[in-house]
Write a protein that holds these residues in place. Structure first.
Motif, PDB file in Angstrom:
ATOM      1  N   GLN A 139       3.582 -10.433   2.965  1.00  0.00           N
ATOM      2  CA  GLN A 139       2.898 -10.045   1.732  1.00  0.00           C
ATOM      3  C   GLN A 139       2.062  -8.783   1.912  1.00  0.00           C
ATOM      4  OE1 GLN A 139       3.475 -11.795  -1.219  1.00  0.00           O
ATOM      5  NE2 GLN A 139       2.557  -9.946  -2.077  1.00  0.00           N
ATOM      6  N   THR A 141       2.670  -5.935   3.430  1.00  0.00           N
ATOM      7  CA  THR A 141       3.376  -4.681   3.155  1.00  0.00           C
ATOM      8  C   THR A 141       3.795  -4.585   1.685  1.00  0.00           C
ATOM      9  OG1 THR A 141       5.385  -5.710   4.031  1.00  0.00           O
ATOM     10  CG2 THR A 141       4.164  -4.234   5.496  1.00  0.00           C
ATOM     11  N   LEU A 142       4.137  -5.707   1.079  1.00  0.00           N
ATOM     12  CA  LEU A 142       4.468  -5.683  -0.355  1.00  0.00           C
ATOM     13  C   LEU A 142       3.247  -5.280  -1.173  1.00  0.00           C
ATOM     14  CD1 LEU A 142       6.703  -8.869  -0.761  1.00  0.00           C
ATOM     15  CD2 LEU A 142       7.439  -6.484  -0.540  1.00  0.00           C
ATOM     16  N   ASP A 143       2.083  -5.773  -0.788  1.00  0.00           N
ATOM     17  CA  ASP A 143       0.868  -5.401  -1.514  1.00  0.00           C
ATOM     18  C   ASP A 143       0.483  -3.946  -1.270  1.00  0.00           C
ATOM     19  OD1 ASP A 143       0.597  -7.836  -2.745  1.00  0.00           O
ATOM     20  OD2 ASP A 143      -0.856  -8.642  -1.318  1.00  0.00           O
ATOM     21  N   THR A 146       2.518  -2.139  -3.845  1.00  0.00           N
ATOM     22  CA  THR A 146       2.315  -2.418  -5.275  1.00  0.00           C
ATOM     23  C   THR A 146       0.850  -2.402  -5.695  1.00  0.00           C
ATOM     24  OG1 THR A 146       2.376  -4.809  -4.789  1.00  0.00           O
ATOM     25  CG2 THR A 146       4.448  -3.759  -5.428  1.00  0.00           C
ATOM     26  N   TYR A 160       9.322  -0.712  -3.013  1.00  0.00           N
ATOM     27  CA  TYR A 160       9.656  -1.994  -3.624  1.00  0.00           C
ATOM     28  C   TYR A 160       9.904  -1.785  -5.122  1.00  0.00           C
ATOM     29  CZ  TYR A 160       9.453  -7.149  -3.911  1.00  0.00           C
ATOM     30  OH  TYR A 160       9.741  -8.495  -4.084  1.00  0.00           O
ATOM     31  N   ARG A 165      14.234  -5.269  -6.794  1.00  0.00           N
ATOM     32  CA  ARG A 165      13.483  -6.296  -6.061  1.00  0.00           C
ATOM     33  C   ARG A 165      14.301  -7.547  -5.783  1.00  0.00           C
ATOM     34  NH1 ARG A 165       7.302  -5.776  -8.546  1.00  0.00           N
ATOM     35  NH2 ARG A 165       7.038  -3.606  -7.838  1.00  0.00           N
ATOM     36  N   ASP A 169      14.848  -8.730  -2.015  1.00  0.00           N
ATOM     37  CA  ASP A 169      14.374 -10.040  -1.572  1.00  0.00           C
ATOM     38  C   ASP A 169      15.505 -10.859  -0.949  1.00  0.00           C
ATOM     39  OD1 ASP A 169      11.879  -9.362  -2.504  1.00  0.00           O
ATOM     40  OD2 ASP A 169      11.989 -10.586  -4.327  1.00  0.00           O
ATOM     41  N   THR A 225      13.630   1.409   1.555  1.00  0.00           N
ATOM     42  CA  THR A 225      12.818   0.405   0.868  1.00  0.00           C
ATOM     43  C   THR A 225      12.194  -0.525   1.907  1.00  0.00           C
ATOM     44  OG1 THR A 225      14.640  -1.168   0.606  1.00  0.00           O
ATOM     45  CG2 THR A 225      14.323   0.445  -1.178  1.00  0.00           C
ATOM     46  N   GLU A 226      11.427  -1.466   1.405  1.00  0.00           N
ATOM     47  CA  GLU A 226      10.770  -2.460   2.259  1.00  0.00           C
ATOM     48  C   GLU A 226      11.721  -3.103   3.256  1.00  0.00           C
ATOM     49  OE1 GLU A 226       8.027  -5.497   3.621  1.00  0.00           O
ATOM     50  OE2 GLU A 226       7.595  -3.684   2.460  1.00  0.00           O
ATOM     51  N   ARG A 230      11.760  -3.633   7.485  1.00  0.00           N
ATOM     52  CA  ARG A 230      11.826  -4.953   8.126  1.00  0.00           C
ATOM     53  C   ARG A 230      12.949  -5.033   9.156  1.00  0.00           C
ATOM     54  NH1 ARG A 230      10.006  -9.606   3.779  1.00  0.00           N
ATOM     55  NH2 ARG A 230       8.214  -8.460   2.943  1.00  0.00           N
TER      56      ARG A 230
END
Length: 330
Positions: A139, A141-143, A146, A160, A165, A169, A225-226, A230
């Protein structure tokens, strides 16, 4: 609770069992509306992220790609640690210069004096109180992507994007279970059966990725992207650590043309390779994992100069930062 149930050094293998990662984290979030009591605020928080750790490495990369260096400071523990905590042995006097602590454990105990689980990185600490806010690495890195948009640099990539998305995901879920965590399921397997199953699952997923990346430059869409972040942090450690130390040895990354080209493409992209310290990575795995490397000997190889060789991925189209720009040299 046994002595090693939440240990972060020494004993990782449970004889006769497959490796099962403890995924219970402090789920408090830092958000624009401050709904969990921690609003987005430049200068208030400190990211603690060891360069040796792949989960922490993600947060370092995303912070750099988005240009959050001035908004969120960075503390970097050393590559090795004892059973209960990462330590700031790279800093003068062995203390984090902002938080003034010797062990990350101190910040966890500020949040919960009875904190019962492993002391993990990445963690975000509220500087005024000295207490950990969260160590929920997926969470975090997603935060960053965003909730912290107000503080992104000009030209920052959208890691993201809303329209992608669902696919991000889905791909990220398979990469986590089969690759990011899959290498650990091999390395920490407590039986031959558990190892064989983990090995087969890992290389089935890597073959799927090899095929996917033979036709497209990035995992989802035309830009990084994210999910690229990862995957990268596992790939960059593969030949140096996972191939030998974790027995993920069907083949090396360098023997999978699409994945090897993809990994070099990202490594040579500002924000990725410049966050990597191979010496710290090797020290961490080979010294900390005493039960699978009891001598503590750190291998000299492999030769890592090949990360800088040409990758030829531009021919697949796409642009790493889309209409944006790479981060400045740092």
């Amino acid at each position: 609770m046994t002595e090693n149930e939440h240990s972060t050094r020494g004993a990782y293998v449970n004889t006769g069992k497959e490796f099962s990662r403890d995924t219970t984290y402090i789920e408090t979030r830092i958000t624009r509306d401050g709904s969990d009591g921690y609003p987005v605020e430049a200068g208030r928080y400190r990211l603690i992220a060891a360069r040796a750790c792949p989960w922490a490495n993600r947060a370092i990369i995303v912070r750099r790609l988005l240009g959050l260096e001035d908004a969120i400071s960075l503390g970097t523990p050393g590559p090795t640690h004892d059973k209960r905590s990462w330590t700031f042995d790279l800093d003068p006097d062995g203390r984090d210069p902002v938080l003034g602590i010797e062990r990350l454990q101190e910040a966890f105990f500020k949040r919960d004096p009875e904190y019962p689980r492993g002391i993990t990185v990445p963690a975000i600490v509220d500087v005024p109180s000295g207490a950990v806010v969260t160590n929920n690495f997926p969470q975090i890195t997603l935060d960053f992507a965003t909730e912290w948009k107000e503080f992104h640099r000009d030209g920052a990539p959208d890691l993201y994007p809303e329209k992608l998305r669902e696919e991000i995901d889905q791909v990220a879920k398979r990469i986590f279970t089969e690759v990011n965590n899959g290498v650990y399921r091999c390395g920490f397997a407590g039986s031959q059966e558990a190892y064989n199953d983990a090995y087969d699952r890992l290389f089935t997923a890597l073959d799927w990725l090899e095929e996917r990346l033979s036709h497209q430059r990035f995992l989802v869409g035309e830009t990084i992207t994210e999910v690229d972040v990862r995957l990268f942090t596992t790939l960059v450690r593969f030949d140096a650590v996972y191939h030998g130390h974790f027995k993920c040895n069907r083949n090396k990354l360098t023997e999978m043309p699409a994945l090897w080209g993809y990994a070099r493409d990202l490594f040579q992209t500002p924000g990725f390779g410049d966050t990597i310290d191979f010496d710290q990575i090797k020290d961490h795995y080979y010294i900390v994992h005493e039960d699978i490397n009891p001598t503590g000997i750190v291998p000299k190889g492999p030769d890592l100069a090949n990360w800088h060789t040409e990758h030829g991925r531009e021919g697949l189209g796409g642009r790493p930062f889309g209409r944006g720009t790479p981060p400045a040299a740092g």
